[in-house]
Design a protein around this motif. Sequence first.
Motif, PDB file in Angstrom:
ATOM      1  N   ASN A 164       5.440  18.172  20.090  1.00 23.65           N
ATOM      2  CA  ASN A 164       6.745  18.659  19.654  1.00 23.65           C
ATOM      3  C   ASN A 164       7.178  17.750  18.502  1.00 23.65           C
ATOM      4  O   ASN A 164       7.188  16.527  18.654  1.00 23.65           O
ATOM      5  N   ASP A 184      10.070  17.351  17.247  1.00 20.31           N
ATOM      6  CA  ASP A 184      11.480  16.957  17.333  1.00 20.31           C
ATOM      7  C   ASP A 184      11.584  15.601  18.029  1.00 20.31           C
ATOM      8  O   ASP A 184      11.878  15.504  19.221  1.00 20.31           O
ATOM      9  N   GLY A 244      15.017  14.632  19.629  1.00 19.48           N
ATOM     10  CA  GLY A 244      15.278  15.451  20.802  1.00 19.48           C
ATOM     11  C   GLY A 244      14.460  15.019  22.004  1.00 19.48           C
ATOM     12  O   GLY A 244      14.975  14.918  23.129  1.00 19.48           O
ATOM     13  N   VAL A 271      21.885  17.811  19.443  1.00 21.95           N
ATOM     14  CA  VAL A 271      22.125  18.642  18.260  1.00 21.95           C
ATOM     15  C   VAL A 271      23.012  17.896  17.258  1.00 21.95           C
ATOM     16  O   VAL A 271      22.801  17.959  16.045  1.00 21.95           O
ATOM     17  N   ALA A 275      18.781  16.948  16.515  1.00 22.74           N
ATOM     18  CA  ALA A 275      17.697  17.496  17.337  1.00 22.74           C
ATOM     19  C   ALA A 275      17.764  19.020  17.363  1.00 22.74           C
ATOM     20  O   ALA A 275      18.769  19.634  16.990  1.00 22.74           O
ATOM     21  N   LYS A 276      16.674  19.618  17.811  1.00 23.54           N
ATOM     22  CA  LYS A 276      16.606  21.067  17.965  1.00 23.54           C
ATOM     23  C   LYS A 276      17.017  21.438  19.388  1.00 23.54           C
ATOM     24  O   LYS A 276      16.506  20.879  20.360  1.00 23.54           O
ATOM     25  N   GLY A 277      17.928  22.406  19.496  1.00 24.48           N
ATOM     26  CA  GLY A 277      18.420  22.791  20.810  1.00 24.48           C
ATOM     27  C   GLY A 277      17.331  23.211  21.781  1.00 24.48           C
ATOM     28  O   GLY A 277      17.398  22.914  22.984  1.00 24.48           O
ATOM     29  N   LEU A 278      16.280  23.874  21.288  1.00 26.22           N
ATOM     30  CA  LEU A 278      15.219  24.365  22.168  1.00 26.22           C
ATOM     31  C   LEU A 278      14.439  23.240  22.836  1.00 26.22           C
ATOM     32  O   LEU A 278      13.839  23.440  23.898  1.00 26.22           O
ATOM     33  N   THR A 279      14.434  22.064  22.234  1.00 26.92           N
ATOM     34  CA  THR A 279      13.718  20.934  22.834  1.00 26.92           C
ATOM     35  C   THR A 279      14.219  20.666  24.244  1.00 26.92           C
ATOM     36  O   THR A 279      13.444  20.309  25.140  1.00 26.92           O
TER      37      THR A 279
END
Length: 333
Positions: free
Chosen positions: A175, A177, A180, A224, A228-232
């Motif tokens: 990943n 990110d 995250g 966020v 960071a990416k929310g999906l992480t």
Amino acid sequence: MKVSIIGSGSFGTAISILLGNKGYNVYTYDRNSELINFMREKRENERYLKGVKLPDNVTPVSTLEEAVKDTDVFVLAVPSHGIREICLKIKAISDTDKVIVNLSKGIENGTLLTMSQVIEEILPKSKVVVLSGPSHAEEVSRGIPTTVVVSSKHKQEAENVQDMFMTSNFRVYTNDDLIGVELGGTVKNVIALAAGIADGIGYGDNTKAALMTRGIVEIGRLGVALGAKGLTFAGLSGIGDLIVTCTSMHSRNRRAGILIGQGKTMEEALREVNMVVEGISATESTYHLSRKVNVDMPIVEALYSVLFEGKNAKDAVSELMIRDKAHEIDSLL
């Protein structure tokens, strides 16, 4: 290939076993020379992973110099509060440009830096790869199927570490990110401590489900805000790690929380668990980080008030329940 594991606690030892079983030449170091001598003689870390034997190609060493010399990959498995100190000691021996795989989860109190940021500050030539996810050492060491995630600013190095650690029982995802992945692995310890307190008080499954669900919202909100990416946070270092840490008795954060919920002081709980409880320091650093970036984290704030301001845990829960009305989805970010 020589791999040096710095820190021979439960997870450091589990990773030593995993990599040793893959055929790597593993050196494992700990400042506790008594522990290292026992591991060398008995081929077992009785204190942390009793009954699990070390592969023949895992060599316990009592000096950092032995571990650092001619190593190809470092694995840092020390508590988060010790990362700066151990990196300074490594730098004094070698200003390394090697890959450093960090297993430690935390935000440094005072600086509010993540562990990768601390490592990069002291060892700027190194390439840091973070490993995180639901992975109790007790299970990893015994080959129980486990999945984790690695992240780095260096894509190729993350993929190399993925290949290095992957086994039929230890699946590794990547990943990109980094912030995250680090925040998910850190702040879940705070929520797990709160979940343990709720268990200790005697609250039920409804309460724990609420803490976990709203806890991942708070983790995502902070992440966020920091890029960071929310999906992480729907992944292994988010909800995955949160589930296992809030529900398992392998979790030292949950165990410490249970003791605090039963009426013990923080100091008494730490003595009884007799292992590092990362959620304590993570509560303090996360609280101050959330204040710094102006992110609302009610569970973190409530736990901070219990641990560091002497608030009664039941009162803190009551205050969480009677806050102003909110829309669930609107409050996610």
